[in-house]
Write an enzyme that holds these catalytic residues in place. Structure first.
Site, PDB file in Angstrom:
ATOM      1  N   THR C  11       0.821  -1.218   0.000  1.00 30.76           N
ATOM      2  CA  THR C  11       0.000   0.000   0.000  1.00 30.76           C
ATOM      3  C   THR C  11       0.850   1.262   0.000  1.00 30.76           C
ATOM      4  O   THR C  11       0.434   2.310   0.453  1.00 30.76           O
ATOM      5  CB  THR C  11      -0.940   0.008   1.225  1.00 30.76           C
ATOM      6  OG1 THR C  11      -0.127   0.038   2.405  1.00 30.76           O
ATOM      7  CG2 THR C  11      -1.809  -1.220   1.247  1.00 30.76           C
ATOM      8  N   CYS C 126      11.595   0.369 -13.731  1.00 28.36           N
ATOM      9  CA  CYS C 126      11.081   1.571 -14.391  1.00 28.36           C
ATOM     10  C   CYS C 126      11.960   1.913 -15.590  1.00 28.36           C
ATOM     11  O   CYS C 126      11.470   2.166 -16.692  1.00 28.36           O
ATOM     12  CB  CYS C 126      11.004   2.726 -13.404  1.00 28.36           C
ATOM     13  SG  CYS C 126      12.581   3.201 -12.675  1.00 28.36           S
ATOM     14  N   ALA C 162      13.352   2.545  -0.648  1.00 31.29           N
ATOM     15  CA  ALA C 162      13.553   1.206  -1.219  1.00 31.29           C
ATOM     16  C   ALA C 162      14.294   1.308  -2.553  1.00 31.29           C
ATOM     17  O   ALA C 162      15.210   0.527  -2.819  1.00 31.29           O
ATOM     18  CB  ALA C 162      12.214   0.514  -1.410  1.00 31.29           C
ATOM     19  N   THR C 163      13.922   2.270  -3.382  1.00 32.53           N
ATOM     20  CA  THR C 163      14.620   2.462  -4.655  1.00 32.53           C
ATOM     21  C   THR C 163      16.100   2.726  -4.404  1.00 32.53           C
ATOM     22  O   THR C 163      16.975   2.167  -5.057  1.00 32.53           O
ATOM     23  CB  THR C 163      14.020   3.661  -5.413  1.00 32.53           C
ATOM     24  OG1 THR C 163      12.631   3.452  -5.545  1.00 32.53           O
ATOM     25  CG2 THR C 163      14.657   3.841  -6.771  1.00 32.53           C
TER      26      THR C 163
END
Lengths: 350, 340, 290
Positions: C11, C126, C162-163
């Site tokens: 989420t 991405c 996190a990226t």
């Protein structure tokens, strides 16, 4: 491997149990709820409570709330199956209901990992602040709650120059440093507990833990004793970053957790206690103790940053209050603590 | 903090200098300079592609030889000096680049990030520390952030396990007053040593390095003849001489450093770094000097003025690794000319 | 037509942005929004939209699997490794937005229909969604692609913790995808966070080393694939068409986000979500259930 772990931990608990048996009997037949129950302290607490069930037929039930679940699932497979333990796998911030049967709460959810504090300061602060608030609100609706123990941190104290810290020592001044996110949130959580004790009439003690070692610590977390053991495990010289004169008191996990239980069961609501060892040891001495426990005796290197600095820190609790109020003492001395820790990492938990 | 006025010298001639020759340094050149630096007692010798480990690419230039050849050659020729590499997360990965580098015998990992992005270094610093290696954090393009933000980013690196933090003036934009403001704040804030890496675009490299040690920096970078991108870096021989005269100890032999400088000039360089007009523009505009060659090349291809390209790049606040923006800028400048 | 029932696991920003895209789709409907923290802002948004929420994570999926055709997993690589076998056992199609690399790599512009046979789809990264279609166009139009490289620049503000912590996984996964889709012998991926304010849009450059490039054929292939991508990523724009200079081919694109839950500059997060939606809609259109 699980049997080896169980046997090893059992040795520690058996060695200590007779000295604290009378203080632990209050826990019999009670239900515990531990947030952060899969962490270092949480796992040790589960060990103690399940030990009491095993050896004393204590009839204790434990709810463990933690985002991590693997270690608890593996270690306590049977206890979980028998329903002596229940694992709740979600974020403490999302805690809305605590099971009605709970009598004692230990709020230990927080990550002490400084890398995490640095990279995720918002998450660090919100899990302490919002997690504590969620726990307190849920606790206020319990029928038979006897005590809550809030795990705060020794990081809330201001730097001390070679003096031991009492519970009344000066706390961290407000600073622009982002490094203070963890202590700031812990200080907030302590105050929130104080507020809840008054407004919601909740029985709460807080503890400020210092420095620990032993099974269930994460060897890759950047605290000196762990890096020493990690170096030696990898057959490398033990590297000390500075001049080796940084000073700490080191307490073994079995002692830490049984102190926490005794404080929970007998501590006076509203009190705050330092928890840790008041026996000072310098980094250099610690490295020597670690080296002694390896057959090949690793060498010890000082000033590994290549540029010479002598930045020493001194962090040692004054534990007069907790020892006096709760009649506690050290069960595992420094040498034994370190040899047990090294044995754990070399032979038990590879 | 320093116990005996000791300054740790780190020599990136064979890494930063690689920018000046489009990353074409050969194994023979690396061997020769490493031996000379080792003889001079230089404590740390940094080797690699200009952008460090795993950076050989079409984006920033393909190196003449691979990391393996560079590092094993250097290792074979360094007896007392430590071997260092520059690591930029986003280019280099732990699996593909750092693990092999440890195998090849690298001692010191300098894990670098743009000055506002230190959190990308967490895992790399952590990994190298857990492998028992010496790890420095490096903040690049530090003229772009104020001292408070630099301190926050440097504190992250300290938390991850860095054993020192080096501030780089990658654009050669600092004046000594900037150095004093930023370095002294870091020295005050951190419990680990602070280092400084100067570029010479505005002729301030030695002065800035000295300003840094005078306010508590313990580590300085210097290159033989200033060999580095654009206007070059702090000239190592001059730095050692000045530190000696100021009674700082470095453990480095001045005469042998002068010899290493002569050797570097003879063996490594096509041209000695000089403060060209374009370098001044890059320093003033605050754009990384490693952009010099691609800007000149691309400006020529598109027939636009490299100074215009630089000031436009500065306006867009480009950072190292964004060389591809040059084409877009050159193209748009050319387009706007046609419009007129 | 009956809508495909999807659940979103995770989420955070990605999960919540997906939710908004799902609710707009004429082929999909979100039956559950599932995470571990009921107080997260994503959950608050979902509740506001009247979506069923749960903090019971994978347990909720297990308990309600009969009502779920497809799950978007927007948790973490570590968690997806645990979730993947569960989805498989339950017969739920999984679209994985983490770099776990469990399933078949999907780039809708290149292999949409090939993916339908699989029950676990990996959306790569991405940068992969932006660059791999171009690499695919190079692979389709050129012989002997020696080497492909991609550089993505994203706004620092669009890169969450996190990226930042997972740059290595990003690089490895993107490199693998480049080779798989272009047939190049070697590949390299570079990622760069740009702190410039105002935030830059995501920019991706693809370089290639090709002996005797056929630029006409490349131009045609690239324009075709860009048109295909634009159908599911409206903000995808070719800013430097194929250029041959200095012995290398370079192509540059810019991705502007739709600004659904996240700001427009977060084109990097938008493109992977748009691709995931395109994939899910394809399952729905084909009425497939595993």
């Amino acid at each position: 491997m699980m049997n080896k772990i169980a046997a090893f931990i059992n040795e520690d608990l058996t060695r200590i149990h007779s000295s604290v048996a009378s203080q632990l009997s209050e826990s019999y037949g009670q239900c515990f709820f531990i947030t952060g129950g899969a962490g270092f302290l949480g796992t040790w607490l589960c060990e103690w409570l399940m030990y009491l069930n095993r050896t004393e037929n204590a009839g204790i039930k434990v709810y463990v709330l933690d985002r991590e679940k693997n270690r608890i699932q593996e270690r306590f497979e049977n206890e979980l199956q028998r329903g002596e333990m229940v694992l709740l796998n979600y974020d403490v911030r999302s805690l809305t209901e605590i099971p009605r049967e709970v009598n004692y709460i230990i709020h230990a959810a927080a990550t002490p990992d400084t890398s995490f504090h640095a990279s995720c300061p918002i998450d660090t602060m919100s899990s302490v602040a919002e997690g504590t608030a969620s726990m307190l609100r849920a606790a206020s609706r319990l029928n038979n709650l006897k005590a809550i123990l809030n795990v705060s941190s020794s990081a809330i104290y201001a730097n001390s120059d070679m003096t031991t810290l009492t519970e009344d020592s000066t706390s961290l001044p407000f600073s622009h440093s982002l490094a203070a996110v963890y202590p700031e949130s812990k200080r907030y959580a302590e105050k929130l507990c104080q507020a809840a004790r008054n407004e919601l009439r909740l029985p709460i003690v807080s503890i400020r833990p210092f420095t620990f070692c032993g099974p269930y610590q994460n060897l890759s977390s950047p605290w000196i004793l762990n890096t020493f053991i990690n170096d030696a495990l990898n057959k490398r010289p033990i590297r000390i970053y500075g001049d080796g004169q940084t000073t700490r008191g080191v307490m073994y996990g079995a002692d830490f957790s049984v102190w926490v239980l005794v404080i929970l069961l007998h501590g006076k609501s509203g009190n705050v206690y330092n928890v840790g060892s008041d026996n000072p040891v310098m980094a250099y001495e610690l490295a020597n103790y670690v080296a002694k426990n390896f057959s090949f005796t690793p060498s010890i290197m000082l000033n590994t940053s290549l540029a010479k600095i002598n930045d020493r820190t001194y962090l040692l609790p004054d534990t007069y209050q907790v020892k006096k109020d709760l009649n506690l003492t050290t069960f595992t001395d420094l040498e034994l603590s370190i040899s047990r820790t090294v044995t754990w990492f070399t032979q038990i938990y590879k | 903090m320093s116990q005996d006025n000791h300054i740790l010298i780190s020599d990136p001639t064979l890494r930063d200098g690689n920018h000046a020759v489009s990353h074409q340094l050969t194994a023979k050149q690396i061997a020769l300079y490493c031996s000379a630096a080792d003889r001079a007692g230089i404590p740390i010798v940094e080797v690699g592609h200009g952008n460090g480990l795993g950076a050989s690419s079409l984006q920033v230039g393909l190196a003449a030889i691979d990391d393996f050849t560079m590092l094993t050659t250097a290792r074979d020729n360094l007896k007392s000096s430590k071997l260092a590499v520059h690591v930029i997360p986003g280019f280099a990965t732990i699996e593909k680049d750092i693990k092999p580098a440890i195998e090849y015998g690298v001692d010191v990992f300098r894990v670098a990030a743009h000055c506002t992005e230190a959190d990308v270094t967490e895992r790399h610093i952590h990994f190298c520390r857990n492998e028992g290696k010496t790890v420095f954090g490096v903040l690049m393009m530090t003229h772009m952030a104020d001292r408070f933000l630099l301190a926050e980013e440097a504190t992250k690196m300290q938390a991850y396990g860095a054993e020192a933090v080096i501030l780089m003036d990658s654009a050669g934009n600092y004046l000594p007053s900037d150095v004093v403001e930023k370095v002294s704040h870091l020295v005050e804030t951190l419990s680990i040593p602070v280092g400084f890496h100067a570029h010479n675009n505005l002729g301030m490299a030695i002065a800035n390095s000295i300003a840094a040690v005078e306010c508590g920096a313990l580590i300085l970078d210097g290159c033989a003849r200033g060999f580095g991108a654009g206007a070059g870096n702090t000239q190592l021989e001059a730095l050692i001489a000045v530190l000696e005269r100021m009674k700082y100890s470095t453990g480095v032999d001045l005469y042998k450093t002068l010899d290493a400088g002569n050797l570097a000039e003879r063996e490594l360089m096509k041209v000695i770094p000089t403060i060209s007009s374009t370098s001044i523009v890059s320093g003033l505009s605050g754009v990384f000097s490693g952009f010099l060659k691609p800007v000149n090349r691309i400006s020529q291809e598109f027939g636009v003025n490299p100074r215009d390209v630089f000031f436009e790049l500065g306006r867009r606040k480009v950072v190292a690794g964004q060389e591809d923006i040059i084409i877009e800028v050159a193209k748009s400048l050319k387009g706007s000319k046609y419009d007129e | 037509m009956k809508k495909f029932k999807v659940a979103i696991l995770g989420t955070g920003n990605i999960g919540t942005d997906l939710l908004i895209k799902v609710q707009r789709s004429q082929y999909l409907e979100c039956v559950a929004f599932v995470g571990r923290n009921t107080n997260s802002s994503g959950m608050a948004k979902a509740r506001e939209m009247g979506i069923t929420c749960s903090d019971k994570s994978i347990e909720f999926i297990k308990q309600n699997h009969k009502n779920i055709d497809l799950v978007f997993d927007a948790t973490s690589a570590k968690d997806h490794l645990l979730h993947a076998p569960v989805f498989k056992d339950l017969g739920i199609i999984a679209i994985d937005l983490t770099p776990a690399k469990v399933g078949v790599m999907s780039v809708p512009a290149a292999n949409l229909s090939d993916c339908l046979a699989a029950d676990n789809i990996n959306m790569i990264t991405c940068g992969g969604q932006a660059s791999i279609p171009l690499a695919y166009a190079i692979g389709q139009s050129q012989k002997n692609v020696e080497y492909i490289e991609t550089v993505s620049i994203i706004a620092s503000k669009s890169a969450g913790p996190a990226t930042r912590r997972n740059l290595d996984e990003y690089i490895q996964t993107t490199e693998k995808g480049l080779i798989e889709f272009s047939g190049a012998k070697a590949s390299k991926a570079i990622i760069n966070l740009n702190p410039a304010i105002p935030c830059i849009n995501m920019q991706t450059t693809v370089y290639a080393k090709v002996s005797n490039p056929n630029m006409d054929s490349l131009n045609t292939s690239v324009s075709e694939i860009v048109e295909k991508i634009k159908k599911y990523v409206p903000g995808y724009e070719l800013i430097v068409p194929p250029l041959y200079e200095n012995g290398r081919i370079s192509i540059m694109v810019k991705v502007r986000g739709l600004g659904d839950y996240l700001p427009e500059y977060a084109g990097n997060l938008d493109i992977i979500n748009c691709a995931a939606i395109a994939m899910a809609e394809e399952y729905a259109k084909n009425g497939l259930e595993v």
